[in-house]
Design a protein around this motif. Sequence first.
Motif, short mmCIF file in Angstrom:
data_model
loop_
_atom_site.label_atom_id
_atom_site.label_comp_id
_atom_site.label_asym_id
_atom_site.label_seq_id
_atom_site.Cartn_x
_atom_site.Cartn_y
_atom_site.Cartn_z
N ASN A 217 0.81 -1.21 0.00
CA ASN A 217 0.00 0.00 0.00
C ASN A 217 0.85 1.27 0.00
N TYR A 218 2.07 1.18 0.47
CA TYR A 218 2.89 2.37 0.62
C TYR A 218 4.00 2.47 -0.42
N ASN A 219 4.30 1.41 -1.13
CA ASN A 219 5.36 1.46 -2.10
C ASN A 219 4.95 0.68 -3.34
N ARG A 220 4.89 1.34 -4.49
CA ARG A 220 4.42 0.70 -5.71
C ARG A 220 5.55 0.42 -6.69
N SER B 241 0.46 -5.76 -9.83
CA SER B 241 -0.57 -4.72 -9.69
C SER B 241 -1.94 -5.23 -10.11
N THR B 242 -2.00 -5.99 -11.18
CA THR B 242 -3.28 -6.52 -11.67
C THR B 242 -3.92 -7.44 -10.65
N ILE B 243 -3.12 -8.33 -10.07
CA ILE B 243 -3.66 -9.31 -9.13
C ILE B 243 -4.06 -8.65 -7.82
N GLU B 244 -3.26 -7.71 -7.35
CA GLU B 244 -3.59 -7.07 -6.08
C GLU B 244 -4.87 -6.26 -6.19
N LYS B 245 -5.09 -5.61 -7.30
CA LYS B 245 -6.34 -4.87 -7.51
C LYS B 245 -7.54 -5.82 -7.51
N PRO C 148 -11.65 -17.00 -4.37
CA PRO C 148 -11.21 -17.52 -5.67
C PRO C 148 -9.78 -17.14 -6.03
N LEU C 149 -9.27 -16.10 -5.36
CA LEU C 149 -7.95 -15.58 -5.70
C LEU C 149 -7.11 -15.40 -4.44
N SER C 150 -5.87 -15.83 -4.48
CA SER C 150 -4.94 -15.61 -3.37
C SER C 150 -3.63 -15.08 -3.93
N LEU C 151 -3.01 -14.17 -3.19
CA LEU C 151 -1.77 -13.55 -3.65
C LEU C 151 -0.55 -14.43 -3.48
#
Length: 219
Positions: free
Chosen positions: A12-15, A36-40, A202-205
């Motif tokens: 959240n603090y560093n992209r 980025s796609t998966i986290e969104k 359905p989705l895990s990071l």
Amino acid sequence: SNIKQNNKSNRNYNRNDWNDMIIFTHNDKLLKCVRSTIEKKFDSILLSVLADYKEDSVVELGCGLSVNLFLLYKAGFRKLEGYDLSENAISRVKQYSEKKEMHIHFGVHDLNQPFTENMIKDKVVFTSACLEQCKLIMPNILKNIIKGRPKVVLNFEVDYDSSPLMVKKYFDACGYQNNLVTELKKLEKQKKIEITSIEKLPLSLSPVNRLSAITWKVN
């Protein structure tokens, strides 16, 4: 101190790492995609599960650097609280939230200790992958939550029993929890709580930390 500079691993603090490729799981399949796609997409799943509680007081236990609470605030949630054992983490998120003018209440709390009066009473309580290292104190944590009388509890945690063998082996090797759902089922048999649903996200990071939304209420 500046959170962005000192927490390079916090999404959240560093992209800077948003364009990195990561391995993740989707419906128990291992896939690879840009971070980025998966986290969104994962954020949207979290928001959809909590959407019905937008007008409630929502408390995250084990909030860490409060990625989830900041996400909820930006989505329009306004009665938010976060508690964590780390005084350093709470100090830093307080500074960050004040700087960004996000009105979120933060405090230090040990889940192995009882909650103070009205701390979580009649509120929506959730955890997100914070109980995995609480195997030995899980019964006491759940007892404390029950005594706190929340409106509903959502644990975004691993349901060990329904997990693939790879996940179980990983959790066993790390000494992570395998007893959250087991302990909840014991409490349900004792009629202290009611498990309303256990739904695998359905989705895990992570390929080895596949979360479920475990929802329960105190009787």
